[in-house]
Design a protein around this motif. Structure first.
Motif, PDB file in Angstrom:
ATOM      1  N   ALA A 279      34.873  35.142  37.478  1.00 56.02           N
ATOM      2  CA  ALA A 279      34.621  35.504  39.040  1.00 56.02           C
ATOM      3  C   ALA A 279      34.197  35.273  40.819  1.00 56.02           C
ATOM      4  CB  ALA A 279      33.336  36.211  39.181  1.00 56.02           C
ATOM      5  N   GLU A 280      35.019  33.588  40.737  1.00 59.65           N
ATOM      6  CA  GLU A 280      35.077  33.876  41.766  1.00 59.65           C
ATOM      7  C   GLU A 280      36.478  32.963  42.186  1.00 59.65           C
ATOM      8  OE1 GLU A 280      32.610  29.770  41.742  1.00 59.65           O
ATOM      9  OE2 GLU A 280      30.801  31.071  41.766  1.00 59.65           O
ATOM     10  N   THR A 281      37.384  33.439  41.450  1.00 59.00           N
ATOM     11  CA  THR A 281      38.564  32.761  41.337  1.00 59.00           C
ATOM     12  C   THR A 281      39.640  33.988  42.494  1.00 59.00           C
ATOM     13  OG1 THR A 281      39.732  34.167  39.400  1.00 59.00           O
ATOM     14  CG2 THR A 281      39.038  31.720  39.394  1.00 59.00           C
ATOM     15  N   GLN A 282      40.477  33.381  43.277  1.00 52.59           N
ATOM     16  CA  GLN A 282      40.835  34.831  44.010  1.00 52.59           C
ATOM     17  C   GLN A 282      41.580  35.594  43.066  1.00 52.59           C
ATOM     18  OE1 GLN A 282      44.095  33.270  46.460  1.00 52.59           O
ATOM     19  NE2 GLN A 282      43.405  34.530  48.202  1.00 52.59           N
ATOM     20  N   LEU A 283      42.469  34.556  42.137  1.00 55.78           N
ATOM     21  CA  LEU A 283      43.494  35.702  41.259  1.00 55.78           C
ATOM     22  C   LEU A 283      42.302  37.485  40.648  1.00 55.78           C
ATOM     23  CD1 LEU A 283      45.750  36.805  39.621  1.00 55.78           C
ATOM     24  CD2 LEU A 283      45.286  35.149  38.048  1.00 55.78           C
ATOM     25  N   THR A 284      40.958  36.862  40.404  1.00 56.94           N
ATOM     26  CA  THR A 284      40.010  38.105  39.849  1.00 56.94           C
ATOM     27  C   THR A 284      40.009  38.936  41.196  1.00 56.94           C
ATOM     28  OG1 THR A 284      39.033  36.469  38.344  1.00 56.94           O
ATOM     29  CG2 THR A 284      38.479  38.567  38.305  1.00 56.94           C
ATOM     30  N   HIS A 285      40.081  38.203  42.082  1.00 58.51           N
ATOM     31  CA  HIS A 285      40.001  39.210  43.184  1.00 58.51           C
ATOM     32  C   HIS A 285      40.604  40.382  43.517  1.00 58.51           C
ATOM     33  CE1 HIS A 285      36.722  35.606  44.830  1.00 58.51           C
ATOM     34  NE2 HIS A 285      36.203  36.327  43.363  1.00 58.51           N
ATOM     35  N   LEU A 286      41.518  39.839  43.288  1.00 58.88           N
ATOM     36  CA  LEU A 286      42.986  41.141  43.316  1.00 58.88           C
ATOM     37  C   LEU A 286      43.395  41.282  42.625  1.00 58.88           C
ATOM     38  CD1 LEU A 286      45.485  37.669  45.124  1.00 58.88           C
ATOM     39  CD2 LEU A 286      44.581  39.918  46.188  1.00 58.88           C
ATOM     40  N   GLN A 287      42.851  41.204  41.417  1.00 57.13           N
ATOM     41  CA  GLN A 287      43.521  41.836  40.160  1.00 57.13           C
ATOM     42  C   GLN A 287      42.518  43.100  39.754  1.00 57.13           C
ATOM     43  OE1 GLN A 287      42.849  38.610  37.538  1.00 57.13           O
ATOM     44  NE2 GLN A 287      45.182  38.963  37.149  1.00 57.13           N
ATOM     45  N   LEU A 288      40.929  42.893  40.535  1.00 56.33           N
ATOM     46  CA  LEU A 288      39.724  43.487  40.417  1.00 56.33           C
ATOM     47  C   LEU A 288      40.397  45.078  41.427  1.00 56.33           C
ATOM     48  CD1 LEU A 288      36.814  41.887  39.807  1.00 56.33           C
ATOM     49  CD2 LEU A 288      37.893  43.930  38.345  1.00 56.33           C
ATOM     50  N   ALA A 289      40.470  43.907  42.724  1.00 58.63           N
ATOM     51  CA  ALA A 289      41.077  45.475  44.229  1.00 58.63           C
ATOM     52  C   ALA A 289      42.118  46.239  43.512  1.00 58.63           C
ATOM     53  CB  ALA A 289      41.167  44.344  45.127  1.00 58.63           C
TER      54      ALA A 289
END
Length: 399
Positions: A279-289
């Motif tokens: 949940a703290e990774t930039q990749l996950t942030h981009l994927q979720l958004a």
């Protein structure tokens, strides 16, 4: 001394909305989803829950106790069902549109169909059977595959090809009680397996005239019903109606997949990396958004479809061919966006998500299946829209 008239009574609580009733079903639908998937049909309590929530009443004429729910409210309810169980939502939308089709038939036919409380219908568009004219009606023989919801329905809306005396072929729509049909258990699939979309079979089934009509009436918005002629719901254009209710379901599935992905996320690491908290990774942030944006855009298209069809019908205006073609295209494109959102989440879910006891995976399989449906195929819809934008014939009746 006080009198009854002097006592302040609290106001009666407002009646629970359709959306609230459906929202309360989501936990039950998710709890039953594995059973539905394994058994290849809805559970009896899912069917009862749909009835209790008022799903079967949405397209039922008011004179038979139905609600004639405005189309924008219907898509919201179907999307909510999709959050819980893709198969249950798909069966519901087929049943809803089949009831709309039944409301196009003669008033005599409707009296037979809708006399049953919470009547359940199914139906298909493909004229894979034949009919022959006899005194008082038609005799129909053949089979109809992909008949979603037939395991639970009491009536089936079925097309058949009739060769007339001059050699021309007409497709008729017929209302046939399930008691006159057999079910061939042919549904063995990877996705939407719980819809029970088996094959119904008819052997020399007599269908009286009042329970038939030319299938072209559906596409031309020509109903046999006199009682429903003034209803905004039943005089609406057929294809925009079916496109809206169908496309609402994959958007609901994508919402459900997002929720289940987020439920699994806390505390998960990304294996074979230094990331101890996904949940703290930039990749996950981009994927979720990106996934969430696709879901929101898909819903915007579905809402636009439903509101456009409903506004035209309420005003008594026909939809133009470009408007219809856009809706056909929007349905496929919304489905593509919803599928892409789930695919993004799937790629971020890790190998453990392939376990059958991980509910997220069922949403992935179901949305892949629904995106293959001919009516929701995005490329087919885009082609139709592009042809119409160029002034060409749409090359399809499904518009």
């Amino acid at each position: 001394m006080t009198y009854a008239a002097d006592v302040a009574h609290p106001a009666a609580p407002p009646a629970e909305s359709l959306q609230d009733r459906v929202r309360r079903l989501v936990p039950q639908l998710r709890a039953n989803a594995r059973t539905v998937d394994d058994h290849g049909r809805l559970t009896d309590d899912n069917v009862s829950a749909l009835a209790s929530a008022g799903i079967y009443d949405m397209m039922k004429p008011r004179r038979f106790g139905g609600s004639e729910t405005p189309l924008p409210e219907q898509i919201a309810a179907l999307a909510e069902l999709g959050r819980g169980c893709g198969s249950t939502a798909w069966v519901a939308q087929v049943g809803v549109f089949s009831a709309w089709l039944a409301a196009q038939f003669s008033d005599e036919a409707q009296a037979e169909v809708f006399e049953t409380a919470d009547v359940r219908l199914c139906g298909t568009f493909a004229p894979t059977a034949t009919g022959k004219r006899v005194d008082g009606g038609f005799v129909v023989t053949g089979s109809w595959p992909f008949n979603t919801g037939c395991c639970h329905a009491q009536w089936d809306v079925l097309p058949a090809r009739v060769t007339k005396e001059d050699g021309t072929v007409e497709v008729i729509a017929s209302l046939i009680p399930m008691s006159d049909l057999d079910i061939e258990l042919s549904w063995d699939v990877d996705g939407l397996s719980g819809t029970g979309s088996n094959t119904t079979v008819g052997h020399e089934v007599f269908v009286p005239d009042h329970r038939t009509m030319p299938f072209s009436y559906v596409w031309r918005n020509t109903m046999k019903s006199a009682a429903n002629a003034g209803s905004p719901l039943f005089r609406a254009a057929a294809v925009p109606i079916v496109m809206a209710v169908s496309a609402a379901v994959p958007v609901g599935m994508a919402r459900g997949a997002m929720e289940l992905f987020l439920d699994r996320l806390p505390g998960r690491a990304i294996t074979y990396t230094a990331h101890a908290n996904q949940a703290e990774t930039q990749l996950t942030h981009l994927q979720l958004a990106e996934a969430q944006t696709k879901i929101e855009l898909a819903w915007h298209l579905v809402v636009r479809m439903a509101e456009s069809a409903w506004e035209h019908s309420e005003a008594g205006r026909d939809m133009s061919l470009p408007e219809r073609a856009r809706i056909r295209s929007d349905a496929g494109y919304a489905t593509r966006l919803a599928r892409e959102a789930v695919e993004i989440l799937n790629s971020a879910s890790g190998a453990s998500s392939i376990r059958r006891d991980v509910p997220f995976r069922q949403f992935f399989r179901d949305i892949e299946a629904v995106s293959l449906h001919a009516a929701l195929n995005p490329n087919a819809g885009l082609e139709v829209y592009g042809r119409v934008l160029l002034g060409l014939d749409p090359a399809t009746t499904l518009v």
